[in-house]
Each structure stands twice: as C-alpha cells, then as structure tokens.
Design a protein around this motif. Structure first.
Motif, PDB file in Angstrom:
ATOM      1  N   VAL A 118     -16.960  46.874 -17.895  1.00 33.61           N
ATOM      2  CA  VAL A 118     -17.827  47.082 -16.737  1.00 33.61           C
ATOM      3  C   VAL A 118     -19.242  47.456 -17.180  1.00 33.61           C
ATOM      4  O   VAL A 118     -20.235  46.915 -16.675  1.00 33.61           O
ATOM      5  CB  VAL A 118     -17.235  48.179 -15.820  1.00 33.61           C
ATOM      6  N   SER A 121     -20.882  44.427 -19.127  1.00 39.52           N
ATOM      7  CA  SER A 121     -21.176  43.322 -18.215  1.00 39.52           C
ATOM      8  C   SER A 121     -22.394  43.644 -17.357  1.00 39.52           C
ATOM      9  O   SER A 121     -23.197  42.759 -17.038  1.00 39.52           O
ATOM     10  CB  SER A 121     -19.967  43.038 -17.311  1.00 39.52           C
ATOM     11  N   ARG A 122     -22.529  44.908 -16.997  1.00 45.63           N
ATOM     12  CA  ARG A 122     -23.704  45.330 -16.214  1.00 45.63           C
ATOM     13  C   ARG A 122     -24.971  45.218 -17.058  1.00 45.63           C
ATOM     14  O   ARG A 122     -26.016  44.762 -16.572  1.00 45.63           O
ATOM     15  CB  ARG A 122     -23.510  46.769 -15.739  1.00 45.63           C
ATOM     16  N   GLY A 126     -25.758  41.670 -16.025  1.00 42.14           N
ATOM     17  CA  GLY A 126     -26.275  42.149 -14.751  1.00 42.14           C
ATOM     18  C   GLY A 126     -25.252  42.131 -13.633  1.00 42.14           C
ATOM     19  O   GLY A 126     -25.611  42.120 -12.452  1.00 42.14           O
ATOM     20  N   GLU A 127     -23.964  42.138 -13.975  1.00 46.64           N
ATOM     21  CA  GLU A 127     -22.907  42.071 -12.965  1.00 46.64           C
ATOM     22  C   GLU A 127     -22.705  43.428 -12.293  1.00 46.64           C
ATOM     23  O   GLU A 127     -22.639  44.455 -12.955  1.00 46.64           O
ATOM     24  CB  GLU A 127     -21.574  41.634 -13.602  1.00 46.64           C
ATOM     25  N   ARG A 128     -22.608  43.395 -10.966  1.00 46.66           N
ATOM     26  CA  ARG A 128     -22.283  44.596 -10.205  1.00 46.66           C
ATOM     27  C   ARG A 128     -20.835  44.512  -9.735  1.00 46.66           C
ATOM     28  O   ARG A 128     -20.362  43.442  -9.377  1.00 46.66           O
ATOM     29  CB  ARG A 128     -23.212  44.736  -8.998  1.00 46.66           C
ATOM     30  N   GLN A 129     -20.164  45.642  -9.722  1.00 46.36           N
ATOM     31  CA  GLN A 129     -18.774  45.688  -9.301  1.00 46.36           C
ATOM     32  C   GLN A 129     -18.666  46.360  -7.942  1.00 46.36           C
ATOM     33  O   GLN A 129     -19.603  47.021  -7.474  1.00 46.36           O
ATOM     34  CB  GLN A 129     -17.925  46.454 -10.329  1.00 46.36           C
ATOM     35  N   THR A 130     -17.520  46.226  -7.319  1.00 48.79           N
ATOM     36  CA  THR A 130     -17.276  46.906  -6.044  1.00 48.79           C
ATOM     37  C   THR A 130     -16.954  48.377  -6.305  1.00 48.79           C
ATOM     38  O   THR A 130     -16.602  48.775  -7.424  1.00 48.79           O
ATOM     39  CB  THR A 130     -16.109  46.250  -5.298  1.00 48.79           C
ATOM     40  N   TYR A 131     -17.078  49.197  -5.260  1.00 47.92           N
ATOM     41  CA  TYR A 131     -16.751  50.625  -5.407  1.00 47.92           C
ATOM     42  C   TYR A 131     -15.282  50.813  -5.776  1.00 47.92           C
ATOM     43  O   TYR A 131     -14.931  51.763  -6.494  1.00 47.92           O
ATOM     44  CB  TYR A 131     -17.064  51.362  -4.108  1.00 47.92           C
ATOM     45  N   TYR A 134     -15.044  50.553  -9.497  1.00 44.86           N
ATOM     46  CA  TYR A 134     -15.570  51.753 -10.153  1.00 44.86           C
ATOM     47  C   TYR A 134     -14.587  52.929 -10.023  1.00 44.86           C
ATOM     48  O   TYR A 134     -14.364  53.670 -10.986  1.00 44.86           O
ATOM     49  CB  TYR A 134     -16.918  52.141  -9.547  1.00 44.86           C
ATOM     50  N   LYS A 302     -10.226  44.266  -9.405  1.00 42.35           N
ATOM     51  CA  LYS A 302     -11.018  43.094  -9.795  1.00 42.35           C
ATOM     52  C   LYS A 302     -10.505  41.847  -9.096  1.00 42.35           C
ATOM     53  O   LYS A 302     -11.288  41.001  -8.636  1.00 42.35           O
ATOM     54  CB  LYS A 302     -10.949  42.905 -11.312  1.00 42.35           C
ATOM     55  N   GLN A 309     -14.636  37.541  -2.590  1.00 41.85           N
ATOM     56  CA  GLN A 309     -15.836  36.737  -2.829  1.00 41.85           C
ATOM     57  C   GLN A 309     -15.576  35.252  -2.592  1.00 41.85           C
ATOM     58  O   GLN A 309     -16.393  34.548  -2.022  1.00 41.85           O
ATOM     59  CB  GLN A 309     -16.335  36.952  -4.257  1.00 41.85           C
TER      60      GLN A 309
END
Length: 387
Positions: A118, A121-122, A126-131, A134, A302, A309
């Motif tokens: 995570v 990748s960020r 530049g990937e954002r994950q869902t809450y 996290y 994930k 999505q």
C-alpha cells in the motif's frame, strides 16, 4: 458432463493447494535445518537460483510455456536488471531471517507485505486505497507487534532482515506486474529470466564473499552428505514452490489465490512449530494468527474495492443516471438536429455541446440513443466510459 468437468477442476485446485502447502512447509523447515548447520545464506540463495536456471528451461519447453518476447535494451536495463537485483537480495535477506529467528516468526513478519504494498504503490504509482483497505492493515500491524513483543527467540537482525525481504518482495510484485503488462511475457518465463540473470550477476559477488568459506567449511570438507543433500533438496523444493504457486494462480481468481496464500502461511507456521518445536506462548500464537487473518481481511477489502470499481463502468444507464455520473447526455449523431418546434439546433464541435439538454427528433419527440453525447456542466467529474 459440465458438472464432471467442474468437479475435476475443483479437485485439481484442491490437490495443487495441498501440494503447495506441503512443499512450502518442507522448503521452510529444510531451509531452517540447513542454515543451522550451514550458515551461508548467500550460498543457499545461489543454489536456489541455480535450480531455477537449470530446471526451468527444459521443463518449460516440455510443458509448452511460450517463449519470452523481444524487448528493448533500454527496457531490459531499466526494469529486468533491477528486478533480478531485487530477487537476489530479497532472497538473501529472507534466508538470513529464517536463520536468525524461528520460521514461524519470520513468516509472521512477512505478513506485513500488504502494508509495504500500500505504501509503495502510493509513492511509486500514486494509487489511493479505500478506507476499508486502510483499516484492514490495523490487525496486521497489531498482530506482528504482539508476536514481536512475545517472541522468545527474538533477534534484531532477524527482524530487520524479514522486514527488508518483505519490502523487497512488495517492490518485486509491483514491478513484475508492470513487466507482465508491458511485454505480455509468460510469468514462468519471467521467473526463469530473473533467476538466470540474478545467478550470473552475483556469481562474482558470491566468489568474493562466500566461496572460500564454503570450500573450507568442515561439513563439506569432511564429505557430510547430509548438508549436500539438504542443499539439493532445498533448491528443488524452492523451484517447485514457485511452479505450483503460479499454477494455482492461473486456475483460480485473485481472491481465492489470496485466501489460499494466507492459509498456506498458517500451514507453514503450524508445521514449523510442530516439526522444529520452537517454544511459543499463547499470546505469541495469538499475534501470529491475528496478523495472518489481517492479511485475509486486506485481500477481501482489495477485492471488494476492485469489484465496486468495475461495476462503475457497467451498462445500461438511464439518461438521468448517465448525465449525473458522467456529465454527458446522449444526442443524435446528425450534424444539425431539429428541436420539438422544428428549429435547427446549432451544430456541435467534436461531438460536444455545452447546453446539457436532450436532443430529440421532430417526428415523435423521442430521445435518440446513438453513442454520442453532450456535455452537462452540472454533472460530476466521474471518469466512467460509455462504449
């Protein structure tokens, strides 16, 4: 007939998973026994790379694995060479970790891979994950923390080596996916290329660092066939583990593979505790299991995020739904259309007009649906596609 085929596929996957668990557990237990008697992690890594190089070529040709594709030298040196470099060092640090600390604890620390994935990748993609993703990292961090505090055979070098190896595996995972996507190379061929390249790149390093010590080691000088046998078996098992893991991945969904992989980690931890007899406490085992189940929660989160999505691009949409989601409304593809009163509409430029109104035909006033669209300035900025 269809039921029989499905049953056969299920039994095949089940057999491969059981075989994967047994081979992986055996590889880790034998690796620990080997390093206790033969403390040369770099040499063990070189033997494994040699196994990949020697066995993969003939086996893949026999199995019909497609040849690797051509790629530019620039791409080769910018991605393939760093991946081979990473494969060598992550393997070395992984062996140092199971040499210094129990296999069960080393695998618990490796459960932090989602955390590294995570973060990296960020930073890199530049990937954002869902809450939800996290939040799923919390039990992993807490579980590894509990296992670390209560580990009876704790060693700082072992912990650091496991963390470095885990971060290295995360980087390999990210960039290997990029290479597979960019080149279309078969994953087993990529394994072969990286293993062979890493072997030849670091052969001089091994000759300078480990070779003299290994040659003069008492176990080899005295002809201790047990150590030699463990080296050979460890190399074969490591190669088989890679082959079986890729085979399972090719037969099941990513979520099923993730669950199978987490279950494998539980199996490895349990087998190492049973065979090697490492002293543990109830709290220590609880921390291990919490971290592993945290990995399961992460993979489920994930999977849910990807499913949500993918659903955003599914059709059909109503006119109002499409306008609200994408900011576009459909209109007839004619250059000049008439409104309800027969008045000619202004022609659009490149298929867009800024008024956001529906365009209708003069005969019956129905809305035309022709895969063209009008921009609605009040719509959202969603990147949904209409095809």
């Amino acid at each position: 007939m269809a039921d029989r085929k499905q049953t056969r596929e299920i039994l095949t996957v089940l057999f491969l998973c059981i075989l994967w668990y047994v081979v992986s557990s055996s590889n880790n237990v034998i690796g620990k026994m080997l390093l206790n008697q033969f403390p040369y992690p770099m040499t063990v890594t070189m033997v494994q790379l040699t196994s990949i190089t020697v066995y993969s070529g003939p086996f893949f040709n026999l199995w019909g694995v497609r040849k690797y594709v051509d790629m530019s030298w620039k791409y080769y040196f910018s991605l393939i060479v760093p991946l081979a470099f990473g494969k060598f060092f992550t393997s070395v640090f992984s062996h140092v970790s199971i040499w210094k600390v129990p296999v069960s604890y080393a695998h618990t620390v490796k459960a932090t891979m989602p955390l590294f994935t995570v973060i990296l990748s960020r930073i890199i993609l530049g990937e954002r994950q869902t809450y939800k993703v996290y939040f799923s990292l919390i039990p992993i961090i807490v579980g590894v923390g509990i296992a670390t505090v209560t580990e009876l055979s704790f060693d700082v070098i072992g912990l650091a080596s496991a963390l470095v190896a885990t971060m290295g595996f995360s980087l390999q995972h990210i960039y290997s996916k990029k290479v597979l996507h960019d080149t279309g190379i078969h994953h087993l061929r990529l394994l072969h290329i990286l293993g062979r390249l890493a072997l030849f790149m670091f052969l001089p390093v091994w000759l300078c660092i480990d070779a003299s010590s290994v040659i003069n080691d008492n176990s080899l000088v005295s002809g201790d066939y047990k150590v030699i046998g463990l080296l050979v078996i460890d190399g074969v098992l490591n190669w088989l583990q890679n082959i079986i893991a890729f085979s399972v991945l090719s037969l099941v969904t990513p979520l099923t593979y993730a669950v199978a992989s987490a279950s494998k980690r539980i199996f490895v931890i349990a087998a190492s505790l049973f065979v090697l007899g490492n002293p543990v406490t109830i709290t220590n085992v609880f921390g291990m299991m919490l971290a592993v189940f945290g990995v399961l929660f992460y993979n489920k989160a994930k999977y849910d995020a990807k499913t949500h999505q993918s659903k955003q691009t599914l059709l059909p949409f109503t006119q109002d739904q499409w306008k609200n989601k994408s900011g576009f409304t459909l209109y007839p593809s004619a250059a000049n259309s008439l409104d309800r009163n027969g008045v000619a509409q202004k022609p659009t430029v490149n298929g867009f007009t800024p008024n956001g109104t529906y365009t209708t035909t003069p005969s019956n006033g129905t809305i035309s649906n022709s895969n063209s669209f009008i921009y609605n300035s009040n719509g959202s900025n969603s990147k949904l596609l209409f095809v």
